[in-house]
Write an enzyme that holds these catalytic residues in place. Structure first.
Site, PDB file in Angstrom:
ATOM      1  N   SER A  95       0.776  -1.226  -0.102  1.00  0.00           N
ATOM      2  CA  SER A  95      -0.160   0.035  -0.017  1.00  0.00           C
ATOM      3  C   SER A  95       0.902   1.205  -0.101  1.00  0.00           C
ATOM      4  O   SER A  95       2.072   1.130   0.556  1.00  0.00           O
ATOM      5  CB  SER A  95      -0.602  -0.061   1.330  1.00  0.00           C
ATOM      6  OG  SER A  95      -1.477   1.138   1.555  1.00  0.00           O
TER       7      SER A  95
ATOM      8  N   TYR B 262      -2.517  -1.536  10.296  1.00  0.00           N
ATOM      9  CA  TYR B 262      -2.412  -1.718   9.060  1.00  0.00           C
ATOM     10  C   TYR B 262      -1.116  -1.010   8.728  1.00  0.00           C
ATOM     11  O   TYR B 262      -0.378  -1.765   7.682  1.00  0.00           O
ATOM     12  CB  TYR B 262      -3.698  -1.244   8.370  1.00  0.00           C
ATOM     13  CG  TYR B 262      -3.751  -1.103   6.748  1.00  0.00           C
ATOM     14  CD1 TYR B 262      -4.431  -2.326   6.134  1.00  0.00           C
ATOM     15  CD2 TYR B 262      -3.530   0.002   5.860  1.00  0.00           C
ATOM     16  CE1 TYR B 262      -4.379  -2.443   4.825  1.00  0.00           C
ATOM     17  CE2 TYR B 262      -3.478   0.044   4.533  1.00  0.00           C
ATOM     18  CZ  TYR B 262      -4.018  -1.161   3.958  1.00  0.00           C
ATOM     19  OH  TYR B 262      -4.129  -1.392   2.779  1.00  0.00           O
TER      20      TYR B 262
END
Ligand code: BGC
Length: 259
Positions: free
Chosen positions: A147, A160
Site C-alpha cells: 500500500s 495496518y
C-alpha cells in the site's frame, strides 16, 4: 480473444484471490495464460464462480480452503499448486485487512488479526514459495501487495500501516536474499482502490469526494488497474526489478495525508 499470453503455462498462487484486488489479479493472470491456486475461508460460492470465469478463459483456478495466517495451511496452497500443476512460478501475497483503529484504541485481537493476515502470511508465503522455487530451479516471482501506507502514515489505521511497513522490509530484505536464486521480490503499492476494504468511504459521498479531491488523478483506482501492474511484474518485461515497490496510486502519496 484479445490477449497477450505472456504468462502461458505459468503457475501462480494468489492469496485473498476471491475478492477485491486479488480477484482482479486472478482474472488478469488467467487472461495472460496462467493457472492459479487461491485460498478461501468463507464464500465457497465466490470461488466456484471464479473457477467458471477462469475456465472460460482457457485456464484453471483451484480453490483451497485455507487460513493464510497459518503456516501449515499456506503450505497446503503450495502443495496444491505442485500436485495440480507441477510447480509454482508466481506467488502473490495479496490477502489483507484493516481495522481503521488508532494506536490509542487498537485491541490486542485487532492487532494480531491485521498482523497475521497481512504480514505473517506474506512472510511465510514468501518463504514457502521460495523454497519450492529453489527446489524446482529456474527462479520465480514473489509479488507483495502492500500500500502507499507501507511508507506513508495513515492516522487512525495504525496496525495496518505497521503491517504494510513490515511488508516493505520483507520485500527489500527477501529480495536481496533470494536474488542469487533469480527469485525476484517486488511490492505493489496501491493507493485508494474501489474494493470492499474501502466500502465505508465509498458509501459516504462526503468522504468519497474528499478522497477523490485528494488524488491528483481525481478518482480511486479500479482493481484491474492494479492487476495489470502485477501481471507486468510477473512477466517477461520485468526481469530486472527486485527488492523494491512499484506504486500505483494516482499520485496520492505526493499530495495529501492518508484518507
Ligand atoms: C487503505 C485505504 C485507504 C488508501 C489510501 C489503502 O491502503 O486500505 O483504506 O483509503 O490506502 O489512503
Amino acid at each position: 480473444m484479445e490477449s497477450n499470453m505472456n504468462l502461458k503455462d505459468k503457475v501462480a498462487i494468489v492469496t485473498g484471490g476471491n475478492s477485491g484486488i486479488g480477484l482482479a489479479i486472478v482474472l488478469e493472470l488467467a487472461r495472460q495464460g496462467a493457472n492459479i491456486v487461491i485460498d478461501y475461508i468463507a464464500h465457497p460460492e465466490a470461488t466456484e464462480d471464479l473457477e467458471k470465469q477462469v475456465h472460460a478463459l482457457g485456464d484453471k483456478v483451484i480453490g483451497v480452503m485455507a487460513d493464510v495466517s497459518r503456516v501449515d495451511q499456506l503450505q497446503n496452497l503450495v502443495d496444491a499448486a505442485v500436485k495440480e500443476f507441477g510447480r509454482v512460478d508466481i506467488m502473490v501475497n495479496n490477502a489483507g485487512v484493516e481495522t481503521r483503529t488508532s494506536v490509542l484504541d487498537t485491541t490486542e485481537q485487532q492487532f494480531e488479526k491485521v498482523m497475521n493476515i497481512n504480514l505473517k502470511s506474506a512472510f511465510f508465503g514468501t518463504q514457502l514459495a521460495a523454497r519450492q522455487m529453489i527446489k524446482q530451479g529456474g527462479g520465480g516471482r514473489i509479488i507483495n501487495i502492500t500500500s502507499v501506507h507501507e511508507d506513508w502514515p495513515m492516522p487512525g489505521n495504525t496496525a495496518y500501516c505497521l503491517s504494510k511497513g513490515g511488508m516493505r522490509m520483507l520485500t527489500r530484505t527477501a529480495g536481496v536474499e533470494l536474488a542469487p536464486h533469480n527469485i525476484l521480490v517486488v511490492g505493489v503499492g496501491p493507493g485508494a482502490v474501489a474494493t470492499p476494504i474501502n466500502l465505508v468511504t465509498m458509501n459516504d459521498p462526503a468522504l468519497l469526494k474528499k478522497l477523490d479531491d485528494a488524488i491528483p488523478l481525481g478518482r480511486m483506482a479500479k482493481p484491474e488497474e492494479i492487476a495489470k501492474v502485477v501481471a507486468f511484474l510477473a512477466g517477461d518485461g520485468a526481469t530486472y526489478i527486485t527488492a523494491t515497490t512499484i506504486f500505483a496510486d494516482g499520485g496520492i502519496m505526493q499530495s495529501s495525508p492518508g484518507l
